[in-house]
Write a protein that holds these residues in place. Structure first.
Motif, PDB file in Angstrom:
ATOM      1  N   HIS A 161       0.852  -1.196   0.000  1.00 49.65           N
ATOM      2  CA  HIS A 161       0.000   0.000   0.000  1.00 49.65           C
ATOM      3  C   HIS A 161       0.885   1.241   0.000  1.00 49.65           C
ATOM      4  O   HIS A 161       2.070   1.156   0.297  1.00 49.65           O
ATOM      5  CB  HIS A 161      -0.921   0.009   1.215  1.00 49.65           C
ATOM      6  CG  HIS A 161      -0.183   0.253   2.490  1.00 49.65           C
ATOM      7  ND1 HIS A 161       0.559  -0.721   3.116  1.00 49.65           N
ATOM      8  CD2 HIS A 161      -0.041   1.365   3.246  1.00 49.65           C
ATOM      9  CE1 HIS A 161       1.116  -0.226   4.207  1.00 49.65           C
ATOM     10  NE2 HIS A 161       0.771   1.041   4.309  1.00 49.65           N
ATOM     11  N   THR A 162       0.324   2.363  -0.328  1.00 49.29           N
ATOM     12  CA  THR A 162       1.059   3.625  -0.238  1.00 49.29           C
ATOM     13  C   THR A 162       0.674   4.308   1.067  1.00 49.29           C
ATOM     14  O   THR A 162      -0.498   4.510   1.336  1.00 49.29           O
ATOM     15  CB  THR A 162       0.751   4.558  -1.432  1.00 49.29           C
ATOM     16  OG1 THR A 162      -0.663   4.685  -1.562  1.00 49.29           O
ATOM     17  CG2 THR A 162       1.331   4.029  -2.717  1.00 49.29           C
ATOM     18  N   PRO A 163       1.653   4.626   1.891  1.00 50.09           N
ATOM     19  CA  PRO A 163       1.362   5.304   3.153  1.00 50.09           C
ATOM     20  C   PRO A 163       0.696   6.658   2.900  1.00 50.09           C
ATOM     21  O   PRO A 163       1.124   7.415   2.044  1.00 50.09           O
ATOM     22  CB  PRO A 163       2.743   5.486   3.789  1.00 50.09           C
ATOM     23  CG  PRO A 163       3.603   4.452   3.141  1.00 50.09           C
ATOM     24  CD  PRO A 163       3.076   4.318   1.745  1.00 50.09           C
ATOM     25  N   GLY A 164      -0.376   6.917   3.633  1.00 55.47           N
ATOM     26  CA  GLY A 164      -1.079   8.179   3.514  1.00 55.47           C
ATOM     27  C   GLY A 164      -1.981   8.274   2.298  1.00 55.47           C
ATOM     28  O   GLY A 164      -2.611   9.290   2.072  1.00 55.47           O
ATOM     29  N   TYR A 211       5.242   2.141  -2.699  1.00 53.88           N
ATOM     30  CA  TYR A 211       4.405   1.165  -2.009  1.00 53.88           C
ATOM     31  C   TYR A 211       5.217   0.488  -0.912  1.00 53.88           C
ATOM     32  O   TYR A 211       6.422   0.290  -1.049  1.00 53.88           O
ATOM     33  CB  TYR A 211       3.898   0.098  -2.979  1.00 53.88           C
ATOM     34  CG  TYR A 211       2.855   0.589  -3.944  1.00 53.88           C
ATOM     35  CD1 TYR A 211       1.505   0.496  -3.647  1.00 53.88           C
ATOM     36  CD2 TYR A 211       3.215   1.138  -5.167  1.00 53.88           C
ATOM     37  CE1 TYR A 211       0.539   0.936  -4.530  1.00 53.88           C
ATOM     38  CE2 TYR A 211       2.264   1.587  -6.068  1.00 53.88           C
ATOM     39  CZ  TYR A 211       0.926   1.484  -5.744  1.00 53.88           C
ATOM     40  OH  TYR A 211      -0.011   1.920  -6.618  1.00 53.88           O
ATOM     41  N   ARG A 212       4.548   0.139   0.167  1.00 54.50           N
ATOM     42  CA  ARG A 212       5.185  -0.562   1.292  1.00 54.50           C
ATOM     43  C   ARG A 212       4.374  -1.799   1.624  1.00 54.50           C
ATOM     44  O   ARG A 212       3.155  -1.811   1.491  1.00 54.50           O
ATOM     45  CB  ARG A 212       5.263   0.352   2.538  1.00 54.50           C
ATOM     46  CG  ARG A 212       6.114   1.584   2.307  1.00 54.50           C
ATOM     47  CD  ARG A 212       7.579   1.219   2.113  1.00 54.50           C
ATOM     48  NE  ARG A 212       8.353   2.350   1.711  1.00 54.50           N
ATOM     49  CZ  ARG A 212       8.999   2.448   0.540  1.00 54.50           C
ATOM     50  NH1 ARG A 212       8.921   1.484  -0.337  1.00 54.50           N
ATOM     51  NH2 ARG A 212       9.711   3.506   0.260  1.00 54.50           N
TER      52      ARG A 212
END
Length: 81
Positions: free
Chosen positions: A7-10, A69-70
């Motif tokens: 997901h992408t933070p924020g 992405y993380r």
């Protein structure tokens, strides 16, 4: 089956990479991306062996991480199964 969710933070974007096998001894790498809560785009590739499928999935994961992405905590918890 290996399933990584990034997901992408924020932000509300996701990127999923999944490796699975089929009845014919082939392996597939499914990539899915988009906004959370909406149907995303998908791309499916077939491989004749697991090594090539894992190499491709790892390449897709690294590319997604370079784009911000993380790995999500839910996916990290599933890796022990």
């Amino acid at each position: 089956m290996l399933n990584l969710i990034l997901h992408t933070p924020g932000a509300r974007r996701f990127y999923r990479v999944e490796i699975s096998d089929n009845l014919f001894g082939e392996y597939t790498v499914l990539r899915e991306w988009g906004l959370q809560g909406h149907s995303g785009s998908q791309c499916l590739r077939w491989f004749s062996n697991l090594r090539d499928a894992v190499t491709a999935a790892e390449t897709f994961r690294r590319r997604a991480q370079r784009r911000g992405y993380r790995l999500s905590e839910a996916a990290a918890g599933q890796s022990g199964n």
